[in-house]
Scaffold this active site. Sequence first.
Site, mmCIF file in Angstrom:
data_model
loop_
_atom_site.group_PDB
_atom_site.id
_atom_site.type_symbol
_atom_site.label_atom_id
_atom_site.label_comp_id
_atom_site.label_asym_id
_atom_site.label_seq_id
_atom_site.Cartn_x
_atom_site.Cartn_y
_atom_site.Cartn_z
ATOM 1 N N VAL A 1 7.273 -42.559 4.565
ATOM 2 C CA VAL A 1 7.224 -41.136 4.943
ATOM 3 C C VAL A 1 5.881 -40.610 4.785
ATOM 4 C CG1 VAL A 1 8.235 -38.670 4.622
ATOM 5 C CG2 VAL A 1 9.661 -40.474 4.493
ATOM 6 N N GLU B 1 0.738 -1.272 -0.141
ATOM 7 C CA GLU B 1 -0.042 0.119 0.069
ATOM 8 C C GLU B 1 0.933 1.274 0.120
ATOM 9 O OE1 GLU B 1 -0.802 -2.109 3.969
ATOM 10 O OE2 GLU B 1 0.519 -2.552 2.248
#
Length: 395
Positions: A328, A63
């Site tokens: 995993v 901004e």
Amino acid sequence: MPDRAMRINASPDERCMSHALALARKGIALAAPNPRVGAVLVDASGEVLGEGFHTYDGIKHAEVLALEQAGAAARGATLYINLEPCSHQGRTGPCAEAVIAAGVRKVVCAMRDPNPLVSGAGLEKLRAAEIEVAEGVLGAEARKLNEGFAKRIRTNLPLVTLKAAMTLDGKIAPPPTDSNDGGPTQPTWITSEIARAHVQELRHGADAILIGVGTVVSDNPLLTDRTGLPRRRPLLRVVLDSQLRLPLDSRLVKTAQQDVLVFCSFAEEKKRAALEERGIQVEQVPLAKGEPGGMLSVAGGRPNLRAVVQRLGARDLNNLIIEGGAAVNWAALASGIVDKVFFYYAPKILGGGIPFALGAGFQNMDDAAYLRGLELHRLGEDFAVEGYLRDPYRD
């Protein structure tokens, strides 16, 4: 995957917010560990007066960049921004105060900042200054764009995405062959080039990627971001390797430039020194134990995944992708670290082969991992399923 096409029947607010979101996406891999933010200033006729997007090295927030570009024309203008202007002092001053000082008439914000230091305070400051504030325009797209930041800023843990590519019957690879000499095998692609290109987009948006040492031994991957797009930080390549079996001649080791991190549980000093001499970071964490509910995980000899994720969060990493093998994958689900999944499916049925997850499994259907917020993505002949195990903004 957000719909980035401009809607035919979009309102002026939606069109301007789409512009702000497009700017924010330019900060992917450049803004972390900060959020991805884009801002657009327009006048009463909708003409763009200024715009900007945040990068960490650029320091200035989106901004502020838009206000600087607009100059005096910002007075009376409308600001569109995908994340609430901050209200606290960080590396920069409070952006809400800069918006007030510039004389902006209205602020349209897609979502509130999940940072507990802000969390609505910026918007309240704007309202106290008699600036009109509208919230929620394209909020769902805005939330997805910064879900990793939201998870880490709230919990000090990265958003963990479990990614896999598999056949329709849930196989991630054919069965091992007797002819394998123990060395790396040539990759056998399950999905198409289109799907594999999308995986690179996921990697580009991630801060780290994690695999087990077994995958290194069998596949010898590089684990790189091959989009060719700029990154502020290299993609951190993380290996679970309880006894430091990582081959010194692997491509991970040969290409390491302090961007490979190995988590072990038994750090034999000679092996550790050999890896560190080659630019590998080595950290020791406790060994994984049995999972809650009495279920013993196949990760019984694997570094504790909860401890691993905590260490990665301490490095200010917003997004972690797990691209593991079957062991995993199960260990990640059983340990409860997974926030979302991104599963790629090819229209193939293998029959035998290696399943997606290999372990004890959940003992009851009621205990199974349950996905919410499902989205389906078509990728050529393949498709992908995206869904959440927990809400990164709440859980």
